[in-house]
Motif scaffolding. Structure first.
Motif, PDB file in Angstrom:
ATOM      1  N   TYR A  52       0.828  -1.205   0.000  1.00 29.99           N
ATOM      2  CA  TYR A  52       0.000   0.000   0.000  1.00 29.99           C
ATOM      3  C   TYR A  52       0.868   1.264   0.000  1.00 29.99           C
ATOM      4  O   TYR A  52       1.909   1.324   0.642  1.00 29.99           O
ATOM      5  CB  TYR A  52      -0.910   0.016   1.231  1.00 29.99           C
ATOM      6  N   GLU A  53       0.369   2.259  -0.729  1.00 27.92           N
ATOM      7  CA  GLU A  53       1.009   3.561  -0.743  1.00 27.92           C
ATOM      8  C   GLU A  53      -0.050   4.626  -1.026  1.00 27.92           C
ATOM      9  O   GLU A  53      -1.042   4.365  -1.717  1.00 27.92           O
ATOM     10  CB  GLU A  53       2.120   3.626  -1.795  1.00 27.92           C
ATOM     11  N   THR A  54       0.155   5.811  -0.496  1.00 32.67           N
ATOM     12  CA  THR A  54      -0.779   6.911  -0.720  1.00 32.67           C
ATOM     13  C   THR A  54      -0.428   7.592  -2.037  1.00 32.67           C
ATOM     14  O   THR A  54       0.710   8.032  -2.237  1.00 32.67           O
ATOM     15  CB  THR A  54      -0.708   7.926   0.433  1.00 32.67           C
ATOM     16  N   SER A  89      -1.785  10.148  -5.543  1.00 35.25           N
ATOM     17  CA  SER A  89      -2.724  11.144  -6.066  1.00 35.25           C
ATOM     18  C   SER A  89      -3.674  10.439  -7.017  1.00 35.25           C
ATOM     19  O   SER A  89      -3.243   9.797  -7.979  1.00 35.25           O
ATOM     20  CB  SER A  89      -1.967  12.259  -6.782  1.00 35.25           C
ATOM     21  N   GLU A 106      -6.581  11.853  -2.726  1.00 30.42           N
ATOM     22  CA  GLU A 106      -5.572  10.830  -2.480  1.00 30.42           C
ATOM     23  C   GLU A 106      -6.237   9.573  -1.931  1.00 30.42           C
ATOM     24  O   GLU A 106      -7.226   9.650  -1.200  1.00 30.42           O
ATOM     25  CB  GLU A 106      -4.515  11.321  -1.483  1.00 30.42           C
ATOM     26  N   ILE A 107      -5.679   8.409  -2.294  1.00 28.37           N
ATOM     27  CA  ILE A 107      -6.147   7.129  -1.751  1.00 28.37           C
ATOM     28  C   ILE A 107      -4.933   6.271  -1.444  1.00 28.37           C
ATOM     29  O   ILE A 107      -3.835   6.495  -1.982  1.00 28.37           O
ATOM     30  CB  ILE A 107      -7.081   6.379  -2.724  1.00 28.37           C
ATOM     31  N   CYS A 108      -5.127   5.289  -0.581  1.00 30.34           N
ATOM     32  CA  CYS A 108      -4.046   4.382  -0.202  1.00 30.34           C
ATOM     33  C   CYS A 108      -4.346   3.005  -0.783  1.00 30.34           C
ATOM     34  O   CYS A 108      -5.235   2.298  -0.305  1.00 30.34           O
ATOM     35  CB  CYS A 108      -3.929   4.317   1.320  1.00 30.34           C
ATOM     36  N   LYS A 147      -0.962   0.313  -6.475  1.00 29.61           N
ATOM     37  CA  LYS A 147      -1.188   0.710  -7.872  1.00 29.61           C
ATOM     38  C   LYS A 147      -1.017  -0.449  -8.835  1.00 29.61           C
ATOM     39  O   LYS A 147      -1.764  -0.575  -9.809  1.00 29.61           O
ATOM     40  CB  LYS A 147      -0.205   1.834  -8.256  1.00 29.61           C
ATOM     41  N   PHE A 172      -9.675  -0.144   1.090  1.00 29.93           N
ATOM     42  CA  PHE A 172      -8.581   0.635   1.665  1.00 29.93           C
ATOM     43  C   PHE A 172      -8.079  -0.034   2.951  1.00 29.93           C
ATOM     44  O   PHE A 172      -8.879  -0.609   3.694  1.00 29.93           O
ATOM     45  CB  PHE A 172      -9.035   2.062   1.975  1.00 29.93           C
ATOM     46  N   SER A 222      -6.337   1.956   9.227  1.00 30.21           N
ATOM     47  CA  SER A 222      -5.186   2.584   9.881  1.00 30.21           C
ATOM     48  C   SER A 222      -5.071   2.119  11.304  1.00 30.21           C
ATOM     49  O   SER A 222      -6.004   1.601  11.895  1.00 30.21           O
ATOM     50  CB  SER A 222      -5.353   4.096   9.851  1.00 30.21           C
TER      51      SER A 222
END
Length: 392
Positions: A245-247, A249, A282-284, A287, A389, A392
């Motif tokens: 996972y990465e945040t 644009s 932005e989303i996590c 990709k 998602f 957290s």
């Protein structure tokens, strides 16, 4: 104390409820009688505090001497003070009101104690067990020692959990064995395939026309076998992969997906329609997972679409939705539940396609804690991929 609690704990739910109600109904009756007695005693005490009125008569002897305390005859009603009058009125009304109140409170207390002592603990155990099983956590045990109905239910639930744990372990072992077998199979086939391809190239260079035709046919089948072995290796890698996972644009990422989709549709002479219903910046997500699923769904759609394909994006249910629909014939209702199985295809000529596209999409969605939804509509087919998602 434990010997006293154990028979009560083992009573059936029906008997326990009746026992609680009977005990507290008796308690309500005792309280009502006590309250009535106390109120009557208090009223009598107040009345005695006022001297009686009327004429007092005494018994006398022959000498005219008084005998005893005397008696009032023709008593007139005692006039109480305003305060005592209100107190006496309230004391006479209180037992009438207190009796139903005691009954209601005692029955409510009986029900609450019944829930606390007989229902609360097993229900908590069962709810916790259900949540753990839904999260694929079978490394626990249900500890509730009782012979009542809920105790029997907990024992049955524990038996089911143990059976699921054993079956899960056995299934996991079989899956691992299958992965190792497929990996060994794919590895061992590479060497003979390389040798056969070498001999086939030599045969194709032959001047004999019949030998050359046979060699060309053999080459096609060898290429298919090589692609099959490669797909087995790809599946093994995908089954072991986990999302990173990465945040990111969102809009630039969606633009890159749209550009790739436009290229695929243009190459296959299909019209692409875009629907972007997202508003987040932005989303996590991972990709690579979304990109691979999008490309696989588009590649699958262009083979069956008649003229157009629709690609849509949205954010709902704490996740990212990617939908690809086409105006083709749609999925066969008899085989729609099989289309995500590995190596399943409805095509008679599957030299280039091994039926892995939808299976890979399903696999990647599930790794991303989402799922793949297959629909056949009146206008064609629709496949929706959901990527949840991370929490957290």
């Amino acid at each position: 104390m434990d010997k006293i609690k154990r028979p009560k704990l083992n009573l059936s739910l029906r008997k326990s409820l009746i026992l609680y109600i009977v005990i507290f109904v008796i308690l309500a009756l005792i309280l009502s009688i006590s309250t009535n007695y106390i109120c009557e005693s208090t009223v009598a005490s107040i009345q005695e505090s006022y001297p009686p009125s009327g004429e007092k008569y005494y018994l006398t002897n022959e000498q005219g001497e008084r005998l005893g305390e005397g008696t009032y005859i023709g008593n007139e009603p005692v006039t109480f003070s305003e305060k005592d009058e209100r107190v006496i009125t309230l004391l006479k009304m209180f037992p009438v009101i207190a009796t139903p109140v005691y009954s209601a409170l005692c029955i409510l207390t009986a029900v609450l104690l019944f829930y606390k002592n007989k229902l609360r603990i097993p229900l908590i155990e069962l709810r916790s067990a259900s949540e753990k099983i839904s999260n694929n956590d079978l490394g626990f045990s249900i500890e509730y020692n009782s012979k009542d109905e809920l105790g029997q239910l907990c024992n049955s639930f524990e038996t089911m959990r143990a059976t699921l744990a054993n079956n899960f372990s056995e299934m996991w072992r079989q899956v691992e064995d299958r992965k190792q077998l497929n990996a060994a199979f794919a590895h061992d086939l590479r060497t003979p395939l390389t040798v056969l391809k070498g001999y086939n190239e030599m045969l194709q260079s032959s001047r004999d026309e019949q030998t050359n035709e046979i060699a060309v046919t053999m080459g096609k089948h060898l290429s298919r076998m090589e692609a099959y072995v490669s797909s087995m290796s790809t599946l093994r890698r995908l089954e072991d992969t986990q999302p990173e996972y990465e945040t990111i644009s969102l809009q630039p990422f969606l633009s890159s997906l749209q550009e790739s989709a436009q290229i695929i549709c243009t190459q296959n002479e299909k019209t692409l329609y875009l629907q972007n219903e997202t508003s987040a910046c932005e989303i996590c997500v991972d990709k690579s997972f979304i990109t691979q699923v999008c490309n696989n769904l588009l590649s699958n759609a262009v083979r069956y679409a008649l003229t157009s394909i629709t690609l849509s994006f949205s954010i709902q249910d704490d996740g990212f939705w990617l939908c690809v629909s086409d105006n083709g014939k749609g999925f066969d209702k008899n085989t729609i539940y099989k289309v995500t199985n590995p190596y399943f295809t409805e095509e008679s000529d599957c030299a280039e396609h091994f039926g892995l596209g939808l299976y890979i999409c399903k696999l990647l969605c599930e790794r991303h804690r989402g799922y793949l939804k297959i629909d056949s509509t009146s206008k064609g087919a629709k496949v929706s991929a959901f990527f949840k998602f991370p929490t957290s």
